[in-house]
Design a protein around this motif. Structure first.
Motif, PDB file in Angstrom:
ATOM      1  N   ARG A   1       0.840  -1.209   0.000  1.00 25.02           N
ATOM      2  CA  ARG A   1       0.000   0.000   0.000  1.00 25.02           C
ATOM      3  C   ARG A   1       0.870   1.253   0.000  1.00 25.02           C
ATOM      4  O   ARG A   1       0.597   2.210  -0.735  1.00 25.02           O
ATOM      5  CB  ARG A   1      -0.927  -0.010   1.226  1.00 25.02           C
ATOM      6  CG  ARG A   1      -1.834   1.218   1.300  1.00 25.02           C
ATOM      7  CD  ARG A   1      -2.661   1.260   2.565  1.00 25.02           C
ATOM      8  NE  ARG A   1      -3.409   2.508   2.661  1.00 25.02           N
ATOM      9  CZ  ARG A   1      -4.114   2.881   3.716  1.00 25.02           C
ATOM     10  NH1 ARG A   1      -4.180   2.090   4.786  1.00 25.02           N
ATOM     11  NH2 ARG A   1      -4.754   4.045   3.723  1.00 25.02           N
ATOM     12  N   HIS A   2       1.927   1.241   0.819  1.00 20.69           N
ATOM     13  CA  HIS A   2       2.803   2.410   0.889  1.00 20.69           C
ATOM     14  C   HIS A   2       3.672   2.553  -0.361  1.00 20.69           C
ATOM     15  O   HIS A   2       4.111   3.659  -0.681  1.00 20.69           O
ATOM     16  CB  HIS A   2       3.667   2.345   2.146  1.00 20.69           C
ATOM     17  CG  HIS A   2       2.906   2.674   3.399  1.00 20.69           C
ATOM     18  ND1 HIS A   2       2.602   3.957   3.760  1.00 20.69           N
ATOM     19  CD2 HIS A   2       2.376   1.879   4.360  1.00 20.69           C
ATOM     20  CE1 HIS A   2       1.923   3.949   4.901  1.00 20.69           C
ATOM     21  NE2 HIS A   2       1.765   2.698   5.280  1.00 20.69           N
ATOM     22  N   LYS A   3       3.887   1.430  -1.045  1.00 19.60           N
ATOM     23  CA  LYS A   3       4.609   1.500  -2.320  1.00 19.60           C
ATOM     24  C   LYS A   3       3.667   1.912  -3.468  1.00 19.60           C
ATOM     25  O   LYS A   3       4.104   2.018  -4.604  1.00 19.60           O
ATOM     26  CB  LYS A   3       5.232   0.124  -2.638  1.00 19.60           C
ATOM     27  CG  LYS A   3       6.473  -0.185  -1.825  1.00 19.60           C
ATOM     28  CD  LYS A   3       6.893  -1.656  -1.984  1.00 19.60           C
ATOM     29  CE  LYS A   3       7.315  -1.977  -3.409  1.00 19.60           C
ATOM     30  NZ  LYS A   3       8.597  -1.358  -3.806  1.00 19.60           N
ATOM     31  N   GLU A   4       2.382   2.099  -3.104  1.00 21.21           N
ATOM     32  CA  GLU A   4       1.330   2.445  -4.055  1.00 21.21           C
ATOM     33  C   GLU A   4       1.125   1.360  -5.108  1.00 21.21           C
ATOM     34  O   GLU A   4       0.653   1.626  -6.219  1.00 21.21           O
ATOM     35  CB  GLU A   4       1.604   3.804  -4.712  1.00 21.21           C
ATOM     36  CG  GLU A   4       1.620   4.947  -3.702  1.00 21.21           C
ATOM     37  CD  GLU A   4       1.785   6.311  -4.366  1.00 21.21           C
ATOM     38  OE1 GLU A   4       1.804   6.375  -5.611  1.00 21.21           O
ATOM     39  OE2 GLU A   4       1.884   7.299  -3.622  1.00 21.21           O
ATOM     40  N   ASP A   5       1.474   0.127  -4.724  1.00 20.78           N
ATOM     41  CA  ASP A   5       1.173  -1.033  -5.556  1.00 20.78           C
ATOM     42  C   ASP A   5      -0.171  -1.569  -5.053  1.00 20.78           C
ATOM     43  O   ASP A   5      -0.237  -2.540  -4.293  1.00 20.78           O
ATOM     44  CB  ASP A   5       2.283  -2.080  -5.415  1.00 20.78           C
ATOM     45  CG  ASP A   5       2.058  -3.292  -6.311  1.00 20.78           C
ATOM     46  OD1 ASP A   5       0.946  -3.424  -6.870  1.00 20.78           O
ATOM     47  OD2 ASP A   5       2.980  -4.116  -6.441  1.00 20.78           O
ATOM     48  N   TYR A   6      -1.250  -0.903  -5.443  1.00 19.10           N
ATOM     49  CA  TYR A   6      -2.555  -1.177  -4.854  1.00 19.10           C
ATOM     50  C   TYR A   6      -3.093  -2.560  -5.203  1.00 19.10           C
ATOM     51  O   TYR A   6      -3.817  -3.164  -4.413  1.00 19.10           O
ATOM     52  CB  TYR A   6      -3.545  -0.089  -5.277  1.00 19.10           C
ATOM     53  CG  TYR A   6      -3.168   1.281  -4.762  1.00 19.10           C
ATOM     54  CD1 TYR A   6      -2.815   1.476  -3.434  1.00 19.10           C
ATOM     55  CD2 TYR A   6      -3.145   2.388  -5.606  1.00 19.10           C
ATOM     56  CE1 TYR A   6      -2.455   2.736  -2.958  1.00 19.10           C
ATOM     57  CE2 TYR A   6      -2.794   3.647  -5.138  1.00 19.10           C
ATOM     58  CZ  TYR A   6      -2.446   3.808  -3.810  1.00 19.10           C
ATOM     59  OH  TYR A   6      -2.085   5.044  -3.339  1.00 19.10           O
TER      60      TYR A   6
ATOM     61  N   THR B   1      -7.044   1.555   1.581  1.00 19.66           N
ATOM     62  CA  THR B   1      -6.414   1.385   0.262  1.00 19.66           C
ATOM     63  C   THR B   1      -7.367   1.781  -0.856  1.00 19.66           C
ATOM     64  O   THR B   1      -6.981   2.462  -1.821  1.00 19.66           O
ATOM     65  CB  THR B   1      -5.965  -0.080   0.066  1.00 19.66           C
ATOM     66  OG1 THR B   1      -5.054  -0.441   1.108  1.00 19.66           O
ATOM     67  CG2 THR B   1      -5.268  -0.266  -1.276  1.00 19.66           C
TER      68      THR B   1
ATOM     69  N   ASP C   1      -7.477   5.354  -0.985  1.00 21.96           N
ATOM     70  CA  ASP C   1      -6.238   5.870  -1.604  1.00 21.96           C
ATOM     71  C   ASP C   1      -6.354   5.911  -3.123  1.00 21.96           C
ATOM     72  O   ASP C   1      -5.886   6.854  -3.764  1.00 21.96           O
ATOM     73  CB  ASP C   1      -5.036   4.995  -1.217  1.00 21.96           C
ATOM     74  CG  ASP C   1      -4.648   5.152   0.248  1.00 21.96           C
ATOM     75  OD1 ASP C   1      -5.097   6.136   0.874  1.00 21.96           O
ATOM     76  OD2 ASP C   1      -3.904   4.287   0.755  1.00 21.96           O
ATOM     77  N   LYS C   2      -6.955   4.859  -3.679  1.00 19.87           N
ATOM     78  CA  LYS C   2      -7.076   4.785  -5.148  1.00 19.87           C
ATOM     79  C   LYS C   2      -8.407   5.332  -5.649  1.00 19.87           C
ATOM     80  O   LYS C   2      -8.775   5.151  -6.805  1.00 19.87           O
ATOM     81  CB  LYS C   2      -6.823   3.358  -5.654  1.00 19.87           C
ATOM     82  CG  LYS C   2      -7.848   2.332  -5.224  1.00 19.87           C
ATOM     83  CD  LYS C   2      -7.367   0.908  -5.502  1.00 19.87           C
ATOM     84  CE  LYS C   2      -7.126   0.628  -6.958  1.00 19.87           C
ATOM     85  NZ  LYS C   2      -8.354   0.441  -7.754  1.00 19.87           N
TER      86      LYS C   2
END
Length: 496
Positions: free
Chosen positions: A159-164, A191, A194-195
């Protein structure tokens, strides 16, 4: 001294035996056990040494039947040490926001421990029992594991790597493994926010609510519900949810976020909202937003407490105490009283949901009929030897005197004769009418009429022996009281 220590450490390091060093000497039998035991007892001054020991341990677990001896004890202890070490490293990497480093150690964990997304594990006996009560049709067993922790931590890193995509997959696996663990739901909801996929977030949020069982859980639910309606540009409903969310346990970051949204909404000149958040439960109900804990959690908690009360097992004592506190927190005091009364006293306690009234009778009365589905008619019929007691309830806005006179007119028309009438006011200031009726000298009928709230109540006692009949009816009448049933609690919640 320092040089001597350094030499020893270097000697250990350079003489560390790895799996590749002994592989060709293995016999693939129990004869290898002493060798493995020696190798696994090697000191591990460096991380690489620990990883080498992990290789040996994994090889033994995958290829040997080692159960029942010193080797098994050593492997079990080693499992704990390895997990503790990797957990500490994952936590450190998490605090340093080193997400790739965090994934590196989680990969090491997955290499050593068998990880499956097709297991069902629980954080404790209470969660397991609660889940069993909510889903009685599922055949499950109590088991513990690291799977949900593993998937949760991986999800956090992604999630923090934005690999949702990977984050969502891992959080879903964590939920599948541990459906009563709430943090994976919270991370998955976050998450989706976030997206900017708020519709998917709402689906998970509804599942989260079903299992919410603390004030913090409800706080999280209303926090994200408020954000959901804010993102939907439904500012009035968002406003209602924000004020309600602030009544529950929230983190400081959540409170600050809601305060910002609240300021924006209240500065919107096109909206008319109250300045001090005087929100009634009906405002939430009107928008189909729950105001309290879910019906599933309330009912399951009651059933679990009942099981604990009836069980003689010592291990249920602490669980029973914990559950009692929660049931009071859930505002289910009447249900607690019923369970405890029926289990530990010489009385039966009945809760009638529709009229929301309770009463108690001695256990020398046998239950013939109990009706908790209608509000108009016979609610309870009891038998004690040749005596019969009946409790009738019906809703009416008329005064007791009017209802009583109507009943007397019906009685006279039926052919019954009135032997005596009296009026009593009890200690709790309830007005009663007591009438003795008879058809013939062999049958005594005593009727008691009273009004509690909007409920008109008739308690009758038919017996061959009139001794003590009035006292029996008075005891039952004095035990009648109003209570908040589950339906009312789930509709009004914190506003009760």
């Amino acid at each position: 001294m320092f040089l001597f220590t350094l030499i020893i450490i270097c000697d250990i390091y350079f003489n560390m035996k790895k799996l590749s060093d002994i592989y060709t000497t293995l016999t693939q039998s129990e004869k290898d056990f002493p060798l493995f035991l020696d190798l696994l007892n090697q000191p591990t001054p460096t991380e690489d040494d620990l990883f080498a020991i992990m290789d040996i341990a994994k090889f033994v677990k995958d290829n040997y039947m080692y159960h029942g001896g010193q080797l098994e004890v050593k492997l079990l202890n080693l499992d704990k040490e390895i997990f503790a070490y990797i957990e500490s490293k994952v936590n450190i990497k998490n605090s340093k926001r080193d997400w790739d480093g965090m994934l590196f150690y989680l990969d090491k964990l997955a290499y050593y421990f068998p990880i499956s997304k097709d297991v069902l594990i629980f954080d404790g006996v209470e969660d397991f029992t609660l889940y069993s009560m909510i889903f009685p049709q599922k055949h499950i067993r109590l088991s513990f594991g690291i799977e949900h922790w593993y998937f949760l931590k991986r999800g956090v890193a992604y999630r923090h790597k934005e690999d949702y995509k990977n984050a969502i997959q891992n959080f879903n696996n964590a939920i599948k493994c541990a459906p009563m663990s709430m943090i994976p739901y919270e991370e998955l909801i976050g998450t989706y926010f976030d997206k900017d996929d708020i519709n998917s977030a709402k689906i998970v949020l509804d599942k989260y609510y079903k299992f919410a069982r603390t004030s913090y859980h409800l706080g999280v639910f209303y926090y994200y519900t408020a954000l959901y309606y804010y993102k939907k540009n439904n500012y009035f409903v968002a406003y209602i949810c924000i004020w309600y969310a602030l009544r529950f346990d929230l983190t400081l970051a959540m409170r600050n976020s809601l305060a910002e949204k609240l300021s924006e909404i209240m500065s919107n000149e096109s909206l008319i909202v109250g300045a001090f958040g005087t929100i009634e439960y009906k405002s939430l109900n009107a928008n189909k937003i729950p105001v309290w804990y879910s019906l599933e959690i309330l009912n399951a908690s009651i059933e679990m407490y009942k099981a604990c009360i009836l069980s003689p097992l010592e291990e249920f004592k602490s669980l029973k105490k914990s559950l009692r506190k929660k049931l009071i927190q859930y505002k289910l005091s009447a249900y607690v009283e019923k369970i405890e009364t029926n289990a530990n006293s010489n009385k039966y306690m009945f809760l009638f949901d529709l009229p929301s009234l309770s009463l108690k009778v001695d256990k020398n009365w046998q239950i013939i009929y109990e009706n908790n589905e209608t509000v108009d008619g016979v609610m309870l019929e009891l038998e004690n030897g040749q005596d019969t007691m009946t409790v009738i309830m019906r809703k009416s806005t008329s005064q007791l005197d009017i209802l009583y006179n109507e009943e007397m007119e019906k009685t006279k028309k039926s052919g019954c004769k009135i032997k005596s009438e009296q009026q009593i006011t009890t200690i709790n200031k309830t007005n009663l009418r007591i009438v003795d009726l008879y058809f013939d000298s062999s049958l005594n009928m005593k009727f008691m009429y009273l009004k509690i709230g909007e409920m008109f109540i008739i308690i009758s006692l038919v017996s061959k022996d009139n001794t003590g009949g009035e006292r029996t009816l008075l005891e039952v009448a004095n035990s009648i009281k109003q209570y908040n049933n589950i339906e009312k609690i789930t509709k009004m919640g914190k506003f009760l």
